[in-house]
Scaffold this motif. Structure first.
Motif, short mmCIF file in Angstrom:
data_model
loop_
_atom_site.label_atom_id
_atom_site.label_comp_id
_atom_site.label_asym_id
_atom_site.label_seq_id
_atom_site.Cartn_x
_atom_site.Cartn_y
_atom_site.Cartn_z
N GLU A 1 73.65 67.64 34.81
CA GLU A 1 74.81 67.88 35.64
C GLU A 1 75.39 66.56 36.14
O GLU A 1 76.60 66.33 36.08
N SER B 1 77.08 64.51 33.41
CA SER B 1 78.38 65.06 33.03
C SER B 1 79.45 64.66 34.01
O SER B 1 80.56 64.25 33.63
N SER C 1 80.12 60.86 33.80
CA SER C 1 80.80 60.47 32.56
C SER C 1 82.30 60.68 32.68
O SER C 1 83.09 59.89 32.15
N GLU C 2 82.72 61.74 33.39
CA GLU C 2 84.14 61.98 33.60
C GLU C 2 84.75 60.87 34.44
O GLU C 2 85.83 60.37 34.16
N ASP D 1 84.93 57.69 32.37
CA ASP D 1 86.03 57.69 31.40
C ASP D 1 87.31 57.18 32.04
O ASP D 1 88.08 56.43 31.43
N GLU E 1 83.05 66.44 44.06
CA GLU E 1 82.01 65.96 43.15
C GLU E 1 80.62 66.12 43.76
O GLU E 1 79.65 66.46 43.07
N TYR F 1 77.53 71.62 36.13
CA TYR F 1 77.67 70.52 35.18
C TYR F 1 78.93 69.69 35.45
O TYR F 1 78.96 68.51 35.15
N TYR G 1 82.02 70.16 34.08
CA TYR G 1 82.99 70.02 32.99
C TYR G 1 84.14 71.03 33.08
O TYR G 1 85.05 71.02 32.26
N HIS G 2 84.11 71.90 34.10
CA HIS G 2 85.23 72.81 34.33
C HIS G 2 86.12 72.26 35.45
O HIS G 2 85.70 71.39 36.21
N ASP H 1 85.44 76.33 38.01
CA ASP H 1 85.51 77.07 36.76
C ASP H 1 86.47 78.26 36.92
O ASP H 1 86.06 79.34 37.36
N LYS I 1 75.41 78.75 33.87
CA LYS I 1 76.76 78.31 33.52
C LYS I 1 77.39 79.28 32.51
O LYS I 1 76.72 79.84 31.65
#
Length: 215
Positions: free
Chosen positions: A4, A7, A10-11, A14, A67, A76, A78-79, A132, A168
């Motif tokens: 989690e 992820s 990493s966002e 980026d 966050e 995680y 990613y949504h 999400d 998830k």
């Protein structure tokens, strides 16, 4: 928990690597004097009681609170996510810049440009946090205490919690209920929560964000 955190980071990473992206702002708005907030965060209508009590400074930027909630809960990340209160959506900088509406038809505010204290003014005040939009995990956030004494501890810390993060992409609270009824998620798994482990993840997240900001 490590997946989690990786992820989520990493966002953020980026964005940091993109030479056209603006520099990440500090965790807290240093133009505002902080006081200590304790937030009670729970998942609405969840078939298993899941909550986290999180201490944060009042000048913590709202997007960073988002966050932190993802890390504390175990999502995680990613949504998409958003806060909502009094007909206003507080969204990520990316959503704000891209003008993604998703049919909500509500006023939108960049969550990086406001703080916890801007939207939660007093003890008992509340705000919604949705993660999400497919499964629609709605989190209730309430200010359980405020310490504005000169020696108040404003360091970010997970004080207590209960219940594991729901599975998830399981279909939200109703899908989770079916998994429990069918025995696909047992009681021990649903209640698995290790405070010290999650606090370590939060500390790692804060340290890594600080490093990215200073880079």
């Amino acid at each position: 928990m490590g997946e989690e955190l990786d992820s989520i980071l990493s966002e953020v990473d980026d964005v940091e690597r993109n030479e056209h992206a603006p520099k990440l702002p500090s965790l807290c708005d240093k133009s505002k004097n902080p006081v200590a907030y304790v937030l009670y965060i729970s998942i609405d209508q969840c078939p298993v009681k899941v909550f986290r009590r999180l201490r944060v400074p009042s000048n913590l930027r709202l997007e960073y609170l988002a966050e932190l909630i993802l890390v504390a809960m175990g999502w995680y990340g990613y949504h998409l996510h958003q806060f909502s209160k009094n007909g206003v959506l507080y969204v990520s900088p990316e959503r704000f810049e891209e003008d993604w509406d998703f049919g909500f038809r509500m006023r939108r505010v960049n969550a990086m440009n406001c703080t916890v204290g801007d939207v939660l003014l007093s003890k008992g005040d509340t705000i919604k946090f949705e993660y999400d939009f497919g499964d629609s995990w709605m989190h209730n956030i309430r200010v359980s205490s405020i310490d504005d004494s000169p020696n108040a501890d404003t360091t970010i810390r997970l004080l207590s919690g209960k219940g594991a993060c729901p599975p998830k992409d399981c279909g939200g609270v109703w899908g989770y209920s079916e998994l429990l009824e069918n025995g696909e998620v047992d009681e021990e798994e649903a209640n698995d929560f290790l405070l010290d482990e999650v606090q370590e993840e939060i500390e790692m997240f804060v340290e890594d964000i600080d490093k990215m900001i200073k880079a």
